[in-house]
Design a protein around this motif. Structure first.
Motif, PDB file in Angstrom:
ATOM      1  N   PHE C  27       0.832  -1.201   0.000  1.00  0.00           N
ATOM      2  CA  PHE C  27       0.000   0.000   0.000  1.00  0.00           C
ATOM      3  C   PHE C  27       0.870   1.256   0.000  1.00  0.00           C
ATOM      4  O   PHE C  27       0.543   2.244  -0.662  1.00  0.00           O
ATOM      5  N   ALA C  28       1.972   1.223   0.761  1.00  0.00           N
ATOM      6  CA  ALA C  28       2.833   2.403   0.843  1.00  0.00           C
ATOM      7  C   ALA C  28       3.354   2.780  -0.536  1.00  0.00           C
ATOM      8  O   ALA C  28       3.436   3.955  -0.885  1.00  0.00           O
ATOM      9  N   MET C  99      13.936   9.360  13.502  1.00  0.00           N
ATOM     10  CA  MET C  99      13.537   9.235  12.095  1.00  0.00           C
ATOM     11  C   MET C  99      14.701   8.748  11.243  1.00  0.00           C
ATOM     12  O   MET C  99      14.563   7.812  10.456  1.00  0.00           O
ATOM     13  N   LEU C 100      15.865   9.380  11.404  1.00  0.00           N
ATOM     14  CA  LEU C 100      17.023   8.991  10.585  1.00  0.00           C
ATOM     15  C   LEU C 100      17.458   7.552  10.871  1.00  0.00           C
ATOM     16  O   LEU C 100      17.814   6.813   9.944  1.00  0.00           O
ATOM     17  N   ASP C 101      17.410   7.163  12.121  1.00  0.00           N
ATOM     18  CA  ASP C 101      17.739   5.772  12.440  1.00  0.00           C
ATOM     19  C   ASP C 101      16.802   4.821  11.704  1.00  0.00           C
ATOM     20  O   ASP C 101      17.223   3.807  11.146  1.00  0.00           O
ATOM     21  N   GLY C 102      15.529   5.156  11.714  1.00  0.00           N
ATOM     22  CA  GLY C 102      14.559   4.333  10.992  1.00  0.00           C
ATOM     23  C   GLY C 102      14.898   4.242   9.508  1.00  0.00           C
ATOM     24  O   GLY C 102      14.817   3.179   8.892  1.00  0.00           O
ATOM     25  N   LEU C 103      15.306   5.359   8.953  1.00  0.00           N
ATOM     26  CA  LEU C 103      15.628   5.365   7.517  1.00  0.00           C
ATOM     27  C   LEU C 103      16.895   4.567   7.231  1.00  0.00           C
ATOM     28  O   LEU C 103      17.020   3.931   6.182  1.00  0.00           O
ATOM     29  N   PRO C 111       9.643   4.280   7.401  1.00  0.00           N
ATOM     30  CA  PRO C 111       9.395   5.039   6.167  1.00  0.00           C
ATOM     31  C   PRO C 111       8.170   4.529   5.419  1.00  0.00           C
ATOM     32  O   PRO C 111       7.466   5.307   4.763  1.00  0.00           O
ATOM     33  N   TYR C 112       7.907   3.235   5.505  1.00  0.00           N
ATOM     34  CA  TYR C 112       6.703   2.702   4.870  1.00  0.00           C
ATOM     35  C   TYR C 112       5.455   3.301   5.495  1.00  0.00           C
ATOM     36  O   TYR C 112       4.506   3.651   4.813  1.00  0.00           O
ATOM     37  N   LEU C 176      12.455  12.985   2.907  1.00  0.00           N
ATOM     38  CA  LEU C 176      13.525  12.006   3.099  1.00  0.00           C
ATOM     39  C   LEU C 176      12.995  10.575   3.097  1.00  0.00           C
ATOM     40  O   LEU C 176      13.583   9.680   2.490  1.00  0.00           O
ATOM     41  N   CYS C 177      11.879  10.378   3.769  1.00  0.00           N
ATOM     42  CA  CYS C 177      11.253   9.046   3.744  1.00  0.00           C
ATOM     43  C   CYS C 177      10.957   8.644   2.308  1.00  0.00           C
ATOM     44  O   CYS C 177      11.229   7.507   1.881  1.00  0.00           O
ATOM     45  N   PHE C 178      10.407   9.583   1.589  1.00  0.00           N
ATOM     46  CA  PHE C 178      10.064   9.326   0.199  1.00  0.00           C
ATOM     47  C   PHE C 178      11.290   8.911  -0.620  1.00  0.00           C
ATOM     48  O   PHE C 178      11.264   7.919  -1.360  1.00  0.00           O
TER      49      PHE C 178
END
Lengths: 211, 211, 211, 211
Positions: C27-28, C99-103, C111-112, C176-178
């Motif tokens: 879906f993401a 957030m950056l760690d997640g990325l 990010p999804y 950034l997530c994108f």
DNA sequence: TATGAATGAGAATTCATTCAT
DNA sequence: AATGAATGAATTCTCATTCAT
């Protein structure tokens, strides 16, 4: 617990068989463009969705069926060619008889297969099926020609250009399938012997009788 | 300077002629459903709009063409039947020769007309054309049968069921048209005499020779 | 030997977990309309039937996932807001770092979840999820704004319209997530400090240094 | 006499323009799969049939639009890069200003183009468009990076990894487009200067002031 | 007479959902 | 809990036909 594999397979095969039967009959008569998926599904007694469960498109079904018709015809003739202990004349007689039996037996789908091939030859979409490889299309013709040449050597079959003789005999067979399909029993089918006489050497027959 | 009435009429006739020619060739090969108005217009070198100026619908054009093919065939045979001072055997030989000439002459559209009739018989849409009146469809068959019966009386033609003989002869003719159309010159056409032998009484020939 | 209740429950949870993971990822990237149930089932390694055993419809799964993404994001920020003994500047730095760690951590689905929210905002189907209650959608935005306003009072964060600052910071995070999602490691991610500088008051930094 | 060529061309262009506008707006928000041909036709004020008169498929329209968006973005940046007599810092400021103007001007379709590119990147169908040639996709990114490196040499722009800086700046721009599109005026857009500060060397500014 | 843009009804195709086992 | 065959409604797409000029 899901349905067993056997149950699924049985359902699947039955549906596919129904689709194929419906497809052959409809495509043979009305061609690819003239036959709607709707008709096929109705004739096969299934839903449109299920059609697409098994075949990616109308064209894919069509192609499978024409391919099957072509290879079946090719194989039948090749078997006949390779039969031992049978004279070429007898081979032709056997083929003619088989064709006529198919035409007389209403359940038989042989004439449908012939018409299917004819339709796809006429509309040129046969090349969607075979690619540029014409061999599949003309293989029956060539096999029959080999039998005829053999018969000319043994004296069973008339002398003269073997290609033309093949064309004439096949024309008659195709034409009979066509009439059967289009007019049902309106046109009476000829006897086997008349068809064979297109190829068979009468001189020989007469000569044999004299003895 | 405006065009004269004659010029307009000439343009009109040319356009209609182009539409008909395109229609016959395309319908013969691809059938009613498989042929699009667009293709016909392109092949005829005119716009879609003009097509509809002359024909109310695709079907109307189709019907006109199939009707023309049927009546032309019927008339040719009827003329032959009514010709005086020609033996039935000679009549058949003449018909065969005409057909073969058409097949050998590439400009000729006779095989296209045959295939057009075949297509419309196969797909059953011939009854759009004739209504329930089957006579138009089967008239050629009956006329040919009459010639054959006549020939059986005079001894020109083999004895046996006249209907079956007619079917076989017509089958061969149809088949040849079909092969010509689908494969061009790949299949060699047989000589006229071989086709005639389907009907002609060989005993008589032999008997005549003996004398 | 029948499975124990625990085994059944474990299987169940595993299946549901697989469905959720597959759903989020698909879906993401492809949105609600662009993702088929079939794909999800395949990706999750289960049958379509089982999917429907756990979720009434594709939309129900979608809604559950987007809702979860939204509430998770909201809660994270609210917790941060309510943390005692942490300066607003530090709060922002913590959020950025998370957030950056997640990325950077490939297994992470953060990010999804962001992209999932973005997709549903873009296509407006987020309102299928929240009804007319926009609060769920904008809660993160408002919480972040509160932290920013707090920072402006303490001097941690630049002065100026807090709404605009929030928008800019969130834009960067979203972007950034994108990029992470679409191009993997093609685009190098910036250091944490550069992102923080969007909000953090540099004057203060310089001033502190001077002392 | 037909409509004149000019009349036809004008009609044609108007229709195509309407289709394109509708396509960009709808695809940008709802993606390829989420947008129906019906919607596009309705939005464009034309019939479905006409859509297919100009575009072979929904996908073909989509591909044309994404391609156009990509090349337009690439060209704008390349022009900026090649502008003489403008410092790199000024180039960035110009680009930022153009983007913000586009976002503030409701008639402008720039944000739609951005979102369109984003959508197609996310769903991976961008490779339907460019084939395996990724250059088209990443060209904007590389051009921007060149401007940034240039700025780092002249001291206009912060030192550090140019790739990361490019990513961060672009992320912010993308994010702003996204918010504009999804929430209209709910989120206030930041001032131009804040966005520029992501890249611009503040030390230099301060240093200049001191003098 | 001649054009081709425009329409919409109908056909092909997809896909979420159901169901028997 | 688990399967995948089967359905049909919604969507994409095609093409005969109309129409303004």
């Amino acid at each position: 617990m899901p349905k067993t594999k056997e149950q699924f397979d049985a359902m699947k095969m039955a549906s596919i068989e129904n689709i194929r039967d419906a497809g052959v009959k409809l495509f043979a008569k009305k061609g690819l463009a003239g036959t709607s998926i709707n008709e096929i599904a109705k004739e096969a007694g299934i839903s449109i969705g299920l059609m697409y469960h098994y075949y990616k498109s109308k064209e894919e079904l069509y192609i499978e069926l024409v391919k099957f018709a072509l290879t079946t015809a090719n194989e039948l003739l090749k078997q006949l060619l390779e039969t031992k202990d049978m004279s070429p004349g007898k081979k032709i007689e056997t083929f003619t008889k088989n064709m006529l039996d198919g035409l007389n037996n209403d359940g038989d789908s042989a004439p449908y297969y012939f018409a299917l091939i004819d339709q796809s030859l006429l509309s040129n979409n046969i090349y969607k099926i075979t690619g540029t490889d014409e061999s599949l299309v003309f293989e029956s013709y060539h096999t029959l020609q080999l039998i005829i040449r053999e018969g000319q050597r043994t004296g069973d079959i008339k002398n003269g250009d073997a290609r033309s003789l093949t064309t004439l005999y096949l024309s008659a067979i195709h034409g009979l399938c066509f009439f059967k399909l289009t007019t049902g029993d309106y046109f009476s089918l000829p006897e086997s012997s008349w068809i064979n006489e297109i190829l068979i050497n009468k001189q020989q027959i007469l000569w044999k009788r004299k003895k």
